[in-house]
Enzyme design. Sequence first.
Site, PDB file in Angstrom:
ATOM      1  N   GLY A  48       0.826  -1.214   0.000  1.00 43.04           N
ATOM      2  CA  GLY A  48       0.000   0.000   0.000  1.00 43.04           C
ATOM      3  C   GLY A  48       0.853   1.254   0.000  1.00 43.04           C
ATOM      4  N   GLY A  54       1.832   4.793   3.390  1.00 40.16           N
ATOM      5  CA  GLY A  54       2.768   3.882   2.733  1.00 40.16           C
ATOM      6  C   GLY A  54       3.623   4.605   1.708  1.00 40.16           C
ATOM      7  CB  SER A 179      -5.596   1.174  13.994  1.00 37.67           C
ATOM      8  OG  SER A 179      -6.339   2.300  14.409  1.00 37.67           O
ATOM      9  CE1 TYR A 202      -8.733   0.549   9.429  1.00 35.85           C
ATOM     10  CE2 TYR A 202      -9.069   1.397  11.645  1.00 35.85           C
ATOM     11  CZ  TYR A 202      -8.300   1.300  10.501  1.00 35.85           C
ATOM     12  OH  TYR A 202      -7.084   1.951  10.433  1.00 35.85           O
TER      13      TYR A 202
HETATM   14  N1  NAP Z   1      -5.142   7.266   8.188  1.00 35.24           N
HETATM   15  C1  NAP Z   1      -5.081   7.098   9.499  1.00 35.24           C
HETATM   16  O1  NAP Z   1      -5.336   8.017  10.295  1.00 35.24           O
HETATM   17  C2  NAP Z   1      -4.678   5.759  10.059  1.00 35.24           C
HETATM   18  C3  NAP Z   1      -4.695   5.591  11.455  1.00 35.24           C
HETATM   19  C4  NAP Z   1      -4.306   4.364  11.990  1.00 35.24           C
HETATM   20  C5  NAP Z   1      -3.892   3.352  11.130  1.00 35.24           C
HETATM   21  N2  NAP Z   1      -3.880   3.543   9.779  1.00 35.24           N
HETATM   22  C6  NAP Z   1      -3.446   2.446   8.910  1.00 35.24           C
HETATM   23  O2  NAP Z   1      -2.434   2.927   8.048  1.00 35.24           O
HETATM   24  C7  NAP Z   1      -2.428   2.159   6.850  1.00 35.24           C
HETATM   25  C8  NAP Z   1      -2.369   3.091   5.645  1.00 35.24           C
HETATM   26  O3  NAP Z   1      -3.538   3.873   5.666  1.00 35.24           O
HETATM   27  P1  NAP Z   1      -3.673   5.256   4.897  1.00 35.24           P
HETATM   28  O4  NAP Z   1      -4.488   6.132   5.738  1.00 35.24           O
HETATM   29  O5  NAP Z   1      -2.333   5.706   4.403  1.00 35.24           O
HETATM   30  O6  NAP Z   1      -4.578   4.791   3.668  1.00 35.24           O
HETATM   31  P2  NAP Z   1      -4.634   5.253   2.125  1.00 35.24           P
HETATM   32  O7  NAP Z   1      -4.039   6.591   1.939  1.00 35.24           O
HETATM   33  O8  NAP Z   1      -6.042   5.037   1.723  1.00 35.24           O
HETATM   34  O9  NAP Z   1      -3.681   4.193   1.403  1.00 35.24           O
HETATM   35  C9  NAP Z   1      -4.022   2.851   1.392  1.00 35.24           C
HETATM   36  C10 NAP Z   1      -3.027   2.061   0.563  1.00 35.24           C
HETATM   37  O10 NAP Z   1      -3.458   0.689   0.580  1.00 35.24           O
HETATM   38  C11 NAP Z   1      -3.630   0.229  -0.738  1.00 35.24           C
HETATM   39  N3  NAP Z   1      -4.786  -0.653  -0.846  1.00 35.24           N
HETATM   40  C12 NAP Z   1      -6.068  -0.385  -0.501  1.00 35.24           C
HETATM   41  N4  NAP Z   1      -6.864  -1.433  -0.828  1.00 35.24           N
HETATM   42  C13 NAP Z   1      -6.056  -2.366  -1.385  1.00 35.24           C
HETATM   43  C14 NAP Z   1      -6.302  -3.648  -1.938  1.00 35.24           C
HETATM   44  N5  NAP Z   1      -7.525  -4.181  -2.030  1.00 35.24           N
HETATM   45  N6  NAP Z   1      -5.251  -4.329  -2.426  1.00 35.24           N
HETATM   46  C15 NAP Z   1      -4.008  -3.806  -2.396  1.00 35.24           C
HETATM   47  N7  NAP Z   1      -3.720  -2.599  -1.894  1.00 35.24           N
HETATM   48  C16 NAP Z   1      -4.743  -1.877  -1.396  1.00 35.24           C
HETATM   49  C17 NAP Z   1      -3.839   1.462  -1.600  1.00 35.24           C
HETATM   50  O11 NAP Z   1      -3.375   1.169  -2.895  1.00 35.24           O
HETATM   51  P3  NAP Z   1      -4.160   1.642  -4.259  1.00 35.24           P
HETATM   52  O12 NAP Z   1      -4.693   3.012  -3.965  1.00 35.24           O
HETATM   53  O13 NAP Z   1      -3.092   1.607  -5.302  1.00 35.24           O
HETATM   54  O14 NAP Z   1      -5.191   0.630  -4.463  1.00 35.24           O
HETATM   55  C18 NAP Z   1      -2.970   2.494  -0.890  1.00 35.24           C
HETATM   56  O15 NAP Z   1      -1.650   2.437  -1.357  1.00 35.24           O
HETATM   57  C19 NAP Z   1      -3.699   1.296   6.897  1.00 35.24           C
HETATM   58  O16 NAP Z   1      -3.347  -0.022   7.280  1.00 35.24           O
HETATM   59  C20 NAP Z   1      -4.537   1.945   7.993  1.00 35.24           C
HETATM   60  O17 NAP Z   1      -5.399   1.026   8.634  1.00 35.24           O
HETATM   61  C21 NAP Z   1      -4.260   4.729   9.224  1.00 35.24           C
END
Ligand code: NAP
Length: 307
Positions: A48, A54, A179, A202
């Site tokens: 990701g 990521g 998380s 989630y």
């Molecule tokens: N945002 C927050 O505040 C927060 C807080 C706590 C934990 N997290 C964790 O941090 C991590 C990253 O989150 P983020 O906020 O950076 O999310 P994001 O910006 O939405 O990025 C998600 C990434 O995961 C990939 N992805 C999504 N669905 C997929 C699938 N079906 N198969 C393969 N790849 C997939 C996307 O790739 P494509 O777009 O190329 O499909 C993208 O690169 C997650 O595990 C999330 O639970 C986030």
Amino acid sequence: MKIRSLIRSLASLTLACLITGTAAAQPGATPTNEEAIDITGKTVLVTGSTDGLGRETALRLGAMGAHVLVHGRSAERGAEVVAAINEGPGSAQFYQADFASLDGIRELAAAVMADHERLDMLINNAGIGSGFADGNRSLSEDGHEMIFQVNYLATYLLTQELLPLLEKSAPARVIHVASLAQRPIDFDDPMMEDDFDAGAAYSQSKLAQILHAVEMAEMIDPNLITFNALHPATMMDTTLVRQMDAPARTTVDEGADALVHVATAAALEGRSGLYFNGSTEARANAQAYDLQARERLIELSVELTGD
Ligand SMILES: NC(=O)c1ccc[n+]([C@@H]2O[C@H](COP(=O)([O-])OP(=O)(O)OC[C@H]3O[C@@H](n4cnc5c(N)ncnc54)[C@H](OP(=O)(O)O)[C@@H]3O)[C@@H](O)[C@H]2O)c1
């Protein structure tokens, strides 16, 4: 149990200490060069990494000289990240895989194993949030609840498939991006067929990642591979949060500080089974330290993935 014996035979049966997760302060941000392990030329897979946390993490590890395996579904955004990394001291290549398919996850692992002699770091970061499918229950290609599959089963299966390569690259690091949102796994209805709630799905998937990290740390000699999990930052400004229709409270930079810290801090060499809230070692939900629950989760994972 099949999985335990498999892992044990793979990793020479050295048991790591049981991790109690007591609060011990860690430095609060990305390590300086002196505090970080040297990752020049090391191969790191960040799932990701086409977006959000990521992406930023891949860029930073590339800037530290790593060879970054960028992963996601979007080839276009993947190419952009690869190009940006290749302009600096590191190098990168893109792998496309959709984690809504267990075969897709296996194919990613097979491609990485075919292309590389070693894998020094695996960051299981790809994820979807409670805003996915407008909060409605949806199923993966394999018929599993989608959030559980993309966030947890992909973490389990990819790690499992890449263990031989990681072990060959010792000392290697595996980091699960979990998380603060953590809900005990409901083993009576893990696929949430009754009373689906996207937030609960989630939180369950994220705690499952932590259980997995703690369990793997017990199985595998930390001198070979360490397994740690973290909450990067709360409500970062990312696609996942925007899909929830909720205001961002932190930046991607803050999350990347924490993730790069856990990934590269020299002080964490040989330390395994830990959970971090940001860069601070913390205690996860009690289920993470319940051996029976962890064993049930591994049994469930074997059942759902066939691995
Ligand atoms: N945002 C927050 O505040 C927060 C807080 C706590 C934990 N997290 C964790 O941090 C991590 C990253 O989150 P983020 O906020 O950076 O999310 P994001 O910006 O939405 O990025 C998600 C990434 O995961 C990939 N992805 C999504 N669905 C997929 C699938 N079906 N198969 C393969 N790849 C997939 C996307 O790739 P494509 O777009 O190329 O499909 C993208 O690169 C997650 O595990 C999330 O639970 C986030």
